[in-house]
Scaffold this motif. Sequence first.
Motif, PDB file in Angstrom:
ATOM      1  N   ARG A  79     -17.790 -35.048 -61.434  1.00 26.34           N
ATOM      2  CA  ARG A  79     -16.746 -34.569 -60.513  1.00 26.34           C
ATOM      3  C   ARG A  79     -16.152 -33.251 -60.999  1.00 26.34           C
ATOM      4  O   ARG A  79     -15.702 -32.434 -60.213  1.00 26.34           O
ATOM      5  CB  ARG A  79     -15.634 -35.599 -60.422  1.00 26.34           C
ATOM      6  CG  ARG A  79     -16.059 -36.891 -59.806  1.00 26.34           C
ATOM      7  CD  ARG A  79     -15.696 -36.992 -58.327  1.00 26.34           C
ATOM      8  NE  ARG A  79     -16.330 -38.158 -57.731  1.00 26.34           N
ATOM      9  CZ  ARG A  79     -16.820 -38.189 -56.506  1.00 26.34           C
ATOM     10  NH1 ARG A  79     -16.758 -37.144 -55.738  1.00 26.34           N
ATOM     11  NH2 ARG A  79     -17.383 -39.275 -56.049  1.00 26.34           N
ATOM     12  N   LYS A  80     -16.168 -33.065 -62.311  1.00 20.39           N
ATOM     13  CA  LYS A  80     -15.622 -31.830 -62.865  1.00 20.39           C
ATOM     14  C   LYS A  80     -16.569 -30.663 -62.632  1.00 20.39           C
ATOM     15  O   LYS A  80     -16.144 -29.527 -62.515  1.00 20.39           O
ATOM     16  CB  LYS A  80     -15.388 -32.022 -64.366  1.00 20.39           C
ATOM     17  CG  LYS A  80     -14.216 -31.239 -64.905  1.00 20.39           C
ATOM     18  CD  LYS A  80     -13.943 -31.643 -66.334  1.00 20.39           C
ATOM     19  CE  LYS A  80     -12.752 -30.911 -66.880  1.00 20.39           C
ATOM     20  NZ  LYS A  80     -12.419 -31.348 -68.243  1.00 20.39           N
ATOM     21  N   ARG A  86     -20.647 -25.863 -56.300  1.00 16.13           N
ATOM     22  CA  ARG A  86     -20.406 -25.298 -54.970  1.00 16.13           C
ATOM     23  C   ARG A  86     -20.174 -23.790 -55.062  1.00 16.13           C
ATOM     24  O   ARG A  86     -20.653 -23.014 -54.235  1.00 16.13           O
ATOM     25  CB  ARG A  86     -19.190 -25.978 -54.334  1.00 16.13           C
ATOM     26  CG  ARG A  86     -18.834 -25.476 -52.961  1.00 16.13           C
ATOM     27  CD  ARG A  86     -19.844 -25.906 -51.921  1.00 16.13           C
ATOM     28  NE  ARG A  86     -19.954 -24.910 -50.863  1.00 16.13           N
ATOM     29  CZ  ARG A  86     -20.586 -25.108 -49.703  1.00 16.13           C
ATOM     30  NH1 ARG A  86     -21.159 -26.259 -49.462  1.00 16.13           N
ATOM     31  NH2 ARG A  86     -20.663 -24.173 -48.814  1.00 16.13           N
ATOM     32  N   TYR A  89     -23.453 -22.120 -55.466  1.00 16.87           N
ATOM     33  CA  TYR A  89     -24.195 -22.153 -54.208  1.00 16.87           C
ATOM     34  C   TYR A  89     -23.667 -21.083 -53.258  1.00 16.87           C
ATOM     35  O   TYR A  89     -24.446 -20.402 -52.584  1.00 16.87           O
ATOM     36  CB  TYR A  89     -24.065 -23.543 -53.578  1.00 16.87           C
ATOM     37  CG  TYR A  89     -24.743 -23.654 -52.240  1.00 16.87           C
ATOM     38  CD1 TYR A  89     -26.112 -23.805 -52.152  1.00 16.87           C
ATOM     39  CD2 TYR A  89     -23.997 -23.603 -51.064  1.00 16.87           C
ATOM     40  CE1 TYR A  89     -26.739 -23.896 -50.928  1.00 16.87           C
ATOM     41  CE2 TYR A  89     -24.624 -23.694 -49.832  1.00 16.87           C
ATOM     42  CZ  TYR A  89     -25.989 -23.837 -49.768  1.00 16.87           C
ATOM     43  OH  TYR A  89     -26.609 -23.912 -48.558  1.00 16.87           O
ATOM     44  N   ASN A 112     -22.965 -45.267 -60.735  1.00 18.33           N
ATOM     45  CA  ASN A 112     -22.088 -45.569 -59.604  1.00 18.33           C
ATOM     46  C   ASN A 112     -20.677 -45.741 -60.153  1.00 18.33           C
ATOM     47  O   ASN A 112     -20.139 -46.842 -60.210  1.00 18.33           O
ATOM     48  CB  ASN A 112     -22.580 -46.841 -58.915  1.00 18.33           C
ATOM     49  CG  ASN A 112     -21.892 -47.059 -57.601  1.00 18.33           C
ATOM     50  OD1 ASN A 112     -20.973 -46.324 -57.253  1.00 18.33           O
ATOM     51  ND2 ASN A 112     -22.312 -48.070 -56.882  1.00 18.33           N
ATOM     52  N   ASN A 113     -20.056 -44.621 -60.569  1.00 19.05           N
ATOM     53  CA  ASN A 113     -18.731 -44.728 -61.177  1.00 19.05           C
ATOM     54  C   ASN A 113     -17.876 -43.520 -60.830  1.00 19.05           C
ATOM     55  O   ASN A 113     -18.303 -42.609 -60.110  1.00 19.05           O
ATOM     56  CB  ASN A 113     -18.829 -44.939 -62.687  1.00 19.05           C
ATOM     57  CG  ASN A 113     -19.494 -43.777 -63.385  1.00 19.05           C
ATOM     58  OD1 ASN A 113     -19.416 -42.659 -62.926  1.00 19.05           O
ATOM     59  ND2 ASN A 113     -20.142 -44.061 -64.489  1.00 19.05           N
ATOM     60  N   TYR A 114     -16.662 -43.539 -61.347  1.00 18.36           N
ATOM     61  CA  TYR A 114     -15.665 -42.542 -60.977  1.00 18.36           C
ATOM     62  C   TYR A 114     -16.033 -41.124 -61.384  1.00 18.36           C
ATOM     63  O   TYR A 114     -15.555 -40.161 -60.806  1.00 18.36           O
ATOM     64  CB  TYR A 114     -14.312 -42.904 -61.621  1.00 18.36           C
ATOM     65  CG  TYR A 114     -14.353 -42.887 -63.140  1.00 18.36           C
ATOM     66  CD1 TYR A 114     -13.990 -41.745 -63.832  1.00 18.36           C
ATOM     67  CD2 TYR A 114     -14.773 -43.985 -63.869  1.00 18.36           C
ATOM     68  CE1 TYR A 114     -14.050 -41.719 -65.211  1.00 18.36           C
ATOM     69  CE2 TYR A 114     -14.831 -43.962 -65.237  1.00 18.36           C
ATOM     70  CZ  TYR A 114     -14.464 -42.827 -65.913  1.00 18.36           C
ATOM     71  OH  TYR A 114     -14.534 -42.787 -67.265  1.00 18.36           O
ATOM     72  N   ALA A 115     -16.862 -40.960 -62.421  1.00 21.10           N
ATOM     73  CA  ALA A 115     -17.049 -39.641 -63.016  1.00 21.10           C
ATOM     74  C   ALA A 115     -18.141 -38.830 -62.338  1.00 21.10           C
ATOM     75  O   ALA A 115     -18.180 -37.615 -62.499  1.00 21.10           O
ATOM     76  CB  ALA A 115     -17.369 -39.794 -64.500  1.00 21.10           C
ATOM     77  N   GLN A 118     -21.519 -39.013 -55.957  1.00 17.44           N
ATOM     78  CA  GLN A 118     -22.528 -39.923 -55.417  1.00 17.44           C
ATOM     79  C   GLN A 118     -23.475 -39.172 -54.502  1.00 17.44           C
ATOM     80  O   GLN A 118     -23.473 -39.338 -53.288  1.00 17.44           O
ATOM     81  CB  GLN A 118     -21.850 -41.079 -54.684  1.00 17.44           C
ATOM     82  CG  GLN A 118     -20.936 -41.902 -55.569  1.00 17.44           C
ATOM     83  CD  GLN A 118     -21.688 -42.481 -56.758  1.00 17.44           C
ATOM     84  OE1 GLN A 118     -22.660 -43.194 -56.581  1.00 17.44           O
ATOM     85  NE2 GLN A 118     -21.266 -42.156 -57.968  1.00 17.44           N
ATOM     86  N   GLY A 119     -24.314 -38.342 -55.086  1.00 18.79           N
ATOM     87  CA  GLY A 119     -25.254 -37.542 -54.309  1.00 18.79           C
ATOM     88  C   GLY A 119     -24.716 -36.132 -54.146  1.00 18.79           C
ATOM     89  O   GLY A 119     -23.592 -35.929 -53.709  1.00 18.79           O
ATOM     90  N   ASP A 121     -25.415 -34.102 -52.033  1.00 25.90           N
ATOM     91  CA  ASP A 121     -25.262 -33.724 -50.627  1.00 25.90           C
ATOM     92  C   ASP A 121     -23.805 -33.831 -50.154  1.00 25.90           C
ATOM     93  O   ASP A 121     -23.498 -33.435 -49.034  1.00 25.90           O
ATOM     94  CB  ASP A 121     -26.182 -34.554 -49.726  1.00 25.90           C
ATOM     95  CG  ASP A 121     -26.153 -36.024 -50.063  1.00 25.90           C
ATOM     96  OD1 ASP A 121     -25.231 -36.421 -50.798  1.00 25.90           O
ATOM     97  OD2 ASP A 121     -27.030 -36.758 -49.586  1.00 25.90           O
ATOM     98  N   GLU A 122     -22.924 -34.374 -51.007  1.00 30.21           N
ATOM     99  CA  GLU A 122     -21.492 -34.310 -50.684  1.00 30.21           C
ATOM    100  C   GLU A 122     -20.937 -32.905 -50.939  1.00 30.21           C
ATOM    101  O   GLU A 122     -19.873 -32.558 -50.441  1.00 30.21           O
ATOM    102  CB  GLU A 122     -20.712 -35.317 -51.542  1.00 30.21           C
ATOM    103  CG  GLU A 122     -20.988 -36.755 -51.167  1.00 30.21           C
ATOM    104  CD  GLU A 122     -20.167 -37.730 -52.001  1.00 30.21           C
ATOM    105  OE1 GLU A 122     -19.204 -37.290 -52.654  1.00 30.21           O
ATOM    106  OE2 GLU A 122     -20.502 -38.921 -52.002  1.00 30.21           O
ATOM    107  N   ILE A 123     -21.629 -32.126 -51.749  1.00 31.62           N
ATOM    108  CA  ILE A 123     -21.132 -30.817 -52.185  1.00 31.62           C
ATOM    109  C   ILE A 123     -21.870 -29.696 -51.460  1.00 31.62           C
ATOM    110  O   ILE A 123     -21.256 -28.761 -50.952  1.00 31.62           O
ATOM    111  CB  ILE A 123     -21.312 -30.638 -53.707  1.00 31.62           C
ATOM    112  CG1 ILE A 123     -20.859 -31.870 -54.469  1.00 31.62           C
ATOM    113  CG2 ILE A 123     -20.599 -29.394 -54.200  1.00 31.62           C
ATOM    114  CD1 ILE A 123     -19.399 -32.167 -54.399  1.00 31.62           C
ATOM    115  N   VAL A 124     -23.210 -29.770 -51.447  1.00 32.70           N
ATOM    116  CA  VAL A 124     -24.022 -28.714 -50.834  1.00 32.70           C
ATOM    117  C   VAL A 124     -25.048 -29.373 -49.905  1.00 32.70           C
ATOM    118  O   VAL A 124     -25.436 -30.516 -50.126  1.00 32.70           O
ATOM    119  CB  VAL A 124     -24.756 -27.869 -51.909  1.00 32.70           C
ATOM    120  CG1 VAL A 124     -23.790 -27.002 -52.669  1.00 32.70           C
ATOM    121  CG2 VAL A 124     -25.550 -28.744 -52.853  1.00 32.70           C
ATOM    122  N   PRO A 125     -25.473 -28.655 -48.845  1.00 28.58           N
ATOM    123  CA  PRO A 125     -26.509 -29.225 -47.967  1.00 28.58           C
ATOM    124  C   PRO A 125     -27.862 -29.237 -48.669  1.00 28.58           C
ATOM    125  O   PRO A 125     -28.304 -28.227 -49.200  1.00 28.58           O
ATOM    126  CB  PRO A 125     -26.513 -28.292 -46.767  1.00 28.58           C
ATOM    127  CG  PRO A 125     -25.914 -27.034 -47.247  1.00 28.58           C
ATOM    128  CD  PRO A 125     -24.977 -27.370 -48.344  1.00 28.58           C
TER     129      PRO A 125
END
Lengths: 160, 173
Positions: A79-80, A86, A89, A112-115, A118-119, A121-125
């Motif tokens: 997440r950091k 992005r 990109y 599958n955790n907080y750090a 999850q893919g 594709d949440e950030i870039v296409p």
Amino acid sequence: MGLEQKLGNMGVVTTSLEQAVGWARSNAIWPMLFGLACCAIEMMSTQASNYDMSRFGMELMRASPRQSDLMIVAGRVSRKMAPVLRNLYDQMPDPKWVIAMGDCASCGGVFNNYAVVQGVDEIVPVDVYVAGCPPRPEALIDGILKLQDKIKKEPLTKWQ
Amino acid sequence: MDQSVTTNLGSTVLAALGDAVNDVRIFRDEVTLITTKERVLEVLQHLRDVQHFEMLTDETCVDYYPREPRFGILYQLYSLSRNIRVRVKVMLGEYERTIPTACGVYTAANWLEREIYDLFGITFDGHPDLRRIMMPPGWEGHPLLKENPVKVEEVAFSFNRNRIDAEKPYARE
């Protein structure tokens, strides 16, 4: 029979601009170095002489996003790290493509955790997902060939 | 390690510090000193100066929820000159998530305590720079507390794949 002989026989080759540009683009993709984890090791061996990605016009791994067409996200994105990814990109010139290499970049994988995002594709296409943990070099090359097919089929209207 | 060294260490520390150490536990030649948060700095200072434990290898926290006291703060000490290790443990209750900082005794505690604050939300009194170190600055909550869910995303199977896919926040150009 070589291309020169063929050209000599036919004299002239006709094609559409769309196809010519697609052919040129797909055969000179410069990927950006974006190794985040263990998948980067497989990406390196894809580059190295055993598998030799330069057969497909991808021998130039650029360290700068401003000189690259393709981002191979190799590894899990924390997440950091997500805003950095992005940002890089956004710095890449159009047209640009993204390959999510491996399970972590595609869907989070075992993390599958907080750090971990999850893919990616949440950030870039993402254009092509390559499965595997990590994918073998053959799998990455297959993903790149799929991307080349996709680029060749891209219509003119998308460039505007 | 020689077994007599650990037993000797336990008894000498207990004799020198008296009621500052509540309990000495020896398990497989590892010495653990149980103390309270009021007396922990005194214990650490004694171990550093008298017993020559020059190095704080790690400081960490355990969340024992739903047990009470809930948190255990652990100090792992190492003596370079004697080649022995000792562990100091402080238990904290659910509603007393604060402990004096060990930065004055061991400088290495600075970042380790920031990590505990970041992941467990335990504050350190007198810490010079208590802010997040692992998570991004705008992060809400403390992720290693037991009230957090283990998984952030539902695992996709064929029966729920379409619903998860519809809810997923995909990025745009």
